[in-house]
Write a protein that holds these residues in place. Structure first.
Motif, PDB file in Angstrom:
ATOM      1  N   GLY A 128     -46.588  16.203  -7.299  1.00  0.00           N
ATOM      2  CA  GLY A 128     -45.487  17.155  -7.184  1.00  0.00           C
ATOM      3  C   GLY A 128     -45.405  17.993  -5.928  1.00  0.00           C
ATOM      4  O   GLY A 128     -44.800  19.062  -5.937  1.00  0.00           O
ATOM      5  N   TYR A 129     -45.969  17.503  -4.799  1.00  0.00           N
ATOM      6  CA  TYR A 129     -45.906  18.264  -3.551  1.00  0.00           C
ATOM      7  C   TYR A 129     -45.084  17.521  -2.496  1.00  0.00           C
ATOM      8  O   TYR A 129     -45.097  16.289  -2.450  1.00  0.00           O
ATOM      9  CB  TYR A 129     -47.316  18.533  -3.010  1.00  0.00           C
ATOM     10  CG  TYR A 129     -48.142  19.376  -3.944  1.00  0.00           C
ATOM     11  CD1 TYR A 129     -47.986  20.761  -3.994  1.00  0.00           C
ATOM     12  CD2 TYR A 129     -49.064  18.794  -4.815  1.00  0.00           C
ATOM     13  CE1 TYR A 129     -48.726  21.541  -4.871  1.00  0.00           C
ATOM     14  CE2 TYR A 129     -49.816  19.571  -5.701  1.00  0.00           C
ATOM     15  CZ  TYR A 129     -49.635  20.940  -5.723  1.00  0.00           C
ATOM     16  OH  TYR A 129     -50.364  21.707  -6.600  1.00  0.00           O
ATOM     17  N   ASP A 142     -48.801  13.492   6.637  1.00  0.00           N
ATOM     18  CA  ASP A 142     -49.461  12.232   6.960  1.00  0.00           C
ATOM     19  C   ASP A 142     -49.720  11.343   5.752  1.00  0.00           C
ATOM     20  O   ASP A 142     -50.125  10.185   5.900  1.00  0.00           O
ATOM     21  CB  ASP A 142     -50.773  12.501   7.708  1.00  0.00           C
ATOM     22  CG  ASP A 142     -51.724  13.402   6.918  1.00  0.00           C
ATOM     23  OD1 ASP A 142     -51.296  14.008   5.913  1.00  0.00           O
ATOM     24  OD2 ASP A 142     -52.901  13.503   7.318  1.00  0.00           O
ATOM     25  N   TRP A 143     -49.469  11.853   4.560  1.00  0.00           N
ATOM     26  CA  TRP A 143     -49.657  11.065   3.334  1.00  0.00           C
ATOM     27  C   TRP A 143     -48.408  10.267   2.957  1.00  0.00           C
ATOM     28  O   TRP A 143     -48.434   9.440   2.047  1.00  0.00           O
ATOM     29  CB  TRP A 143     -50.028  11.997   2.166  1.00  0.00           C
ATOM     30  CG  TRP A 143     -49.122  13.195   2.060  1.00  0.00           C
ATOM     31  CD1 TRP A 143     -49.264  14.392   2.688  1.00  0.00           C
ATOM     32  CD2 TRP A 143     -47.907  13.281   1.321  1.00  0.00           C
ATOM     33  NE1 TRP A 143     -48.220  15.227   2.381  1.00  0.00           N
ATOM     34  CE2 TRP A 143     -47.376  14.576   1.535  1.00  0.00           C
ATOM     35  CE3 TRP A 143     -47.219  12.399   0.488  1.00  0.00           C
ATOM     36  CZ2 TRP A 143     -46.179  14.994   0.948  1.00  0.00           C
ATOM     37  CZ3 TRP A 143     -46.032  12.819  -0.107  1.00  0.00           C
ATOM     38  CH2 TRP A 143     -45.529  14.113   0.134  1.00  0.00           C
ATOM     39  N   ILE A 186     -52.308  14.669  -3.632  1.00  0.00           N
ATOM     40  CA  ILE A 186     -52.883  15.399  -2.493  1.00  0.00           C
ATOM     41  C   ILE A 186     -53.567  16.695  -2.915  1.00  0.00           C
ATOM     42  O   ILE A 186     -54.184  17.358  -2.093  1.00  0.00           O
ATOM     43  CB  ILE A 186     -51.828  15.659  -1.413  1.00  0.00           C
ATOM     44  CG1 ILE A 186     -50.665  16.508  -1.934  1.00  0.00           C
ATOM     45  CG2 ILE A 186     -51.283  14.344  -0.876  1.00  0.00           C
ATOM     46  CD1 ILE A 186     -49.640  16.867  -0.853  1.00  0.00           C
ATOM     47  N   GLY A 187     -53.426  17.077  -4.183  1.00  0.00           N
ATOM     48  CA  GLY A 187     -54.223  18.174  -4.713  1.00  0.00           C
ATOM     49  C   GLY A 187     -53.743  19.579  -4.415  1.00  0.00           C
ATOM     50  O   GLY A 187     -54.326  20.553  -4.883  1.00  0.00           O
ATOM     51  N   GLY A 188     -52.692  19.735  -3.638  1.00  0.00           N
ATOM     52  CA  GLY A 188     -52.176  21.062  -3.319  1.00  0.00           C
ATOM     53  C   GLY A 188     -51.231  20.986  -2.144  1.00  0.00           C
ATOM     54  O   GLY A 188     -51.167  19.973  -1.438  1.00  0.00           O
ATOM     55  N   GLY A 189     -50.481  22.067  -1.938  1.00  0.00           N
ATOM     56  CA  GLY A 189     -49.551  22.099  -0.820  1.00  0.00           C
ATOM     57  C   GLY A 189     -48.254  22.776  -1.187  1.00  0.00           C
ATOM     58  O   GLY A 189     -48.231  23.714  -1.995  1.00  0.00           O
ATOM     59  N   VAL A 190     -47.165  22.297  -0.605  1.00  0.00           N
ATOM     60  CA  VAL A 190     -45.839  22.859  -0.840  1.00  0.00           C
ATOM     61  C   VAL A 190     -45.214  22.144  -2.036  1.00  0.00           C
ATOM     62  O   VAL A 190     -44.993  20.934  -1.973  1.00  0.00           O
ATOM     63  CB  VAL A 190     -44.936  22.686   0.393  1.00  0.00           C
ATOM     64  CG1 VAL A 190     -43.555  23.280   0.135  1.00  0.00           C
ATOM     65  CG2 VAL A 190     -45.580  23.321   1.620  1.00  0.00           C
TER      66      VAL A 190
END
Length: 203
Positions: free
Chosen positions: A43-44, A53-54, A166-170
């Motif tokens: 969900g990011y 980059d992902w 990705i485990g976190g972010g926006v």
């Protein structure tokens, strides 16, 4: 006595079902505003430092066809600045497409190739939607999506879901946000990359 041969029964073929498309105009009339972004499975839409980059590129995704549906991009400052630094903002990068940036800090004089909206955002977006033209692509980020959704200005929501966590972010939609009911319009799986593209209409 010899048995009579049974006549073969031919079943009528079913007509192919075409995917539904959103209405050509917004519920309020005018152009549609559609939020469409790449998103991780958790969900990011960007990493903790804004990194992308992902995001996977799939050769079967026709970006030319996607961009042909829009003539205006609208985005927040946090989405715009990395694009500008990479030279990917303005009509030089997207010919025939107008770029609009929502920011209270950026100056119009510093970015003559884009339109800066610094106040009365909802009213300015309503004016954009009332103008003739193609759909408007809400390019990001999540906070701008949240505020325009709360104003009832978003007509479509789409996500290209990447096969990665990705485990976190926006986040795709930051909390707190209002509950919104959506209707699935189209879904496409890209087997080479594992990307799943989902398009919804806002009810």
């Amino acid at each position: 006595m010899p048995r009579k041969a049974k006549k073969a029964v031919t079943k009528p073929k079913k007509a192919a079902v075409k995917p539904k498309r959103m209405a050509a105009t917004s519920k309020q009339g005018g152009r549609r505003l559609r939020y469409a972004v790449a998103m991780s499975l958790d969900g990011y839409i960007a990493g903790p430092k804004g990194e992308y980059d992902w995001i996977i590129m799939d050769p079967d995704i026709d970006f030319g066809d996607i961009f042909s549906e829009f003539d205006t991009l609208i985005m927040g400052r946090k989405t715009f600045e990395p694009m500008a630094s990479a030279g990917q903002a303005g009509q030089e990068s997207y010919p025939g497409i107008r770029s609009v940036v929502v920011s209270k800090t950026l100056k119009q004089s510093d970015y003559p190739n884009v339109t800066i909206i610094s106040s009365n955002v909802a009213d300015e977006v309503r004016k954009l939607k009332a103008q003739p033209g193609k759909d408007i692509w809400l390019f990001g980020g999540g906070e701008l999506f949240r505020s325009l959704l709360a104003e009832g200005l978003v007509d479509g929501v789409g996500a290209a879901i990447m096969p990665v966590v990705i485990g976190g972010g926006v986040p795709f939609l930051p909390a707190p946000a209002q509950r919104t009911t959506l209707k699935l319009i189209k879904h496409t799986l890209y087997p080479k990359s594992g990307i799943m593209s989902l398009e919804y209409a806002v009810l």
